[in-house]
Scaffold this motif. Structure first.
Motif, PDB file in Angstrom:
ATOM      1  N   HIS A  70      33.999  32.512  21.945  1.00  0.00           N
ATOM      2  CA  HIS A  70      33.798  33.051  20.589  1.00  0.00           C
ATOM      3  C   HIS A  70      34.453  34.423  20.459  1.00  0.00           C
ATOM      4  O   HIS A  70      35.090  34.726  19.430  1.00  0.00           O
ATOM      5  N   GLN A  71      34.313  35.235  21.474  1.00  0.00           N
ATOM      6  CA  GLN A  71      34.935  36.557  21.424  1.00  0.00           C
ATOM      7  C   GLN A  71      36.457  36.457  21.358  1.00  0.00           C
ATOM      8  O   GLN A  71      37.113  37.170  20.598  1.00  0.00           O
ATOM      9  N   LEU A  72      36.997  35.555  22.176  1.00  0.00           N
ATOM     10  CA  LEU A  72      38.446  35.373  22.153  1.00  0.00           C
ATOM     11  C   LEU A  72      38.926  34.880  20.796  1.00  0.00           C
ATOM     12  O   LEU A  72      39.965  35.319  20.279  1.00  0.00           O
ATOM     13  N   SER A  88      27.919  31.925  29.086  1.00  0.00           N
ATOM     14  CA  SER A  88      28.888  33.020  29.125  1.00  0.00           C
ATOM     15  C   SER A  88      30.266  32.534  28.704  1.00  0.00           C
ATOM     16  O   SER A  88      31.005  33.230  27.995  1.00  0.00           O
ATOM     17  N   SER A  89      30.621  31.339  29.084  1.00  0.00           N
ATOM     18  CA  SER A  89      31.916  30.786  28.698  1.00  0.00           C
ATOM     19  C   SER A  89      31.994  30.588  27.188  1.00  0.00           C
ATOM     20  O   SER A  89      33.012  30.867  26.555  1.00  0.00           O
ATOM     21  N   SER A  97      23.852  26.868  33.551  1.00  0.00           N
ATOM     22  CA  SER A  97      23.578  27.118  32.127  1.00  0.00           C
ATOM     23  C   SER A  97      24.085  28.511  31.739  1.00  0.00           C
ATOM     24  O   SER A  97      24.679  28.717  30.687  1.00  0.00           O
ATOM     25  N   TYR A  98      23.835  29.499  32.616  1.00  0.00           N
ATOM     26  CA  TYR A  98      24.278  30.857  32.337  1.00  0.00           C
ATOM     27  C   TYR A  98      25.796  30.925  32.299  1.00  0.00           C
ATOM     28  O   TYR A  98      26.391  31.575  31.426  1.00  0.00           O
ATOM     29  N   SER A  99      26.414  30.193  33.243  1.00  0.00           N
ATOM     30  CA  SER A  99      27.873  30.161  33.261  1.00  0.00           C
ATOM     31  C   SER A  99      28.428  29.520  31.996  1.00  0.00           C
ATOM     32  O   SER A  99      29.386  29.985  31.412  1.00  0.00           O
TER      33      SER A  99
END
Length: 205
Positions: free
Chosen positions: A43-45, A37-38, A32-34
Motif C-alpha cells: 500500500h505504501q509503495l 507487513s507485506s 501473519s505478521y509477515s
C-alpha cells in the motif's frame, strides 16, 4: 508396557504436543505478521507511486505552460520589432510629406506674389470712376436708367431710395450682383447700355 510407564509417558507426550502447538502458533503468527507487513508495504509503495505520477504530471503541465509562455514572448518580441519598423517607416514618410508641404507652400506663396492684383492706389482711374460715386456719376446713372426704362428718375445726382431701387432692378436684369450701390462695374454697364440704346434710336430715326 506397564500402566506405570503409560502413566509416566502421557505427560511427556502431552508436553511434546504442547511444544509443537506453540511452535505452530508462533510460526503462523510470524507468517501473519509477515503477510501484514507485506500488504502495508504494498500500500505504501502504491501511494508513493501515485504521488510520483501526480508530481510528474504536474511537472509536465508546468513545463508545457513554460514552453507556451516562451513561444508567446518570442511572438510578442517579433510583433514589437515589426511595429517599430512600421513606425520608423511612417515617421520617414511623415517627414517627407512635411517637406513636400513646405515646398508646396513656398511655391504657392511665390505664385500668389506673381499673380497678385495691383494695389488700388497704384491702379489708374477707370473712366474717371472713383470707388465712391461722385454726384456726376449718380447723375449720369440716373439719366441712363431713365433712358433704359428703369423708372422716370429725377436727375439730381442724389442717391435716394428710388435711384437705389432702379439700380437693383438693372443689376438683376443684366446679371450683376444686386447691391443697389453704384459701383464702377454697374456704372460702366449702364453707360455702355445707354450708348447702345441711343445708337439704335439714332438708326431708327
Amino acid at each position: 508396557m506397564t500402566r506405570t510407564q503409560e502413566r509416566e509417558g502421557t505427560p511427556a507426550n502431552r508436553l511434546m504436543v504442547a511444544g509443537i502447538a506453540i511452535a505452530a502458533v508462533a510460526g503462523w503468527g510470524a507468517y501473519s505478521y509477515s503477510a501484514l507487513s507485506s500488504t502495508q508495504l504494498k500500500h505504501q509503495l502504491n501511494g508513493q507511486t501515485a504521488a510520483l505520477q501526480d508530481y510528474q504530471s504536474q511537472f509536465l503541465s508546468q513545463r508545457r505552460r513554460a514552453e507556451e509562455g516562451a513561444r508567446e514572448i518570442t511572438r510578442l518580441h517579433e510583433q514589437l520589432a515589426s511595429a517599430r519598423s512600421a513606425l520608423e517607416r511612417l515617421t520617414a514618410r511623415h517627414k517627407e510629406a512635411e517637406a513636400g508641404l513646405a515646398t508646396a507652400q513656398e511655391q504657392l506663396a511665390s505664385l500668389q506674389k506673381l499673380h497678385a492684383p495691383p494695389a488700388l492706389a497704384s491702379a489708374p482711374a477707370l473712366r474717371g470712376i472713383t470707388p465712391k460715386p461722385t454726384k456726376q456719376d449718380v447723375l449720369a446713372a440716373q439719366e441712363a436708367l431713365t433712358q433704359l426704362g428703369f423708372g422716370n428718375l429725377e436727375a439730381d445726382g442724389v442717391m435716394g431710395p428710388t435711384t437705389k431701387q432702379a439700380i437693383e432692378e438693372y443689376q438683376r436684369v443684366v446679371g450683376l450682383t444686386v447691391t443697389g450701390e453704384l459701383h464702377g462695374l454697374t456704372l460702366q454697364s449702364l453707360m455702355r447700355s445707354a450708348k447702345v440704346v441711343a445708337a439704335q434710336n439714332d438708326r431708327s430715326e
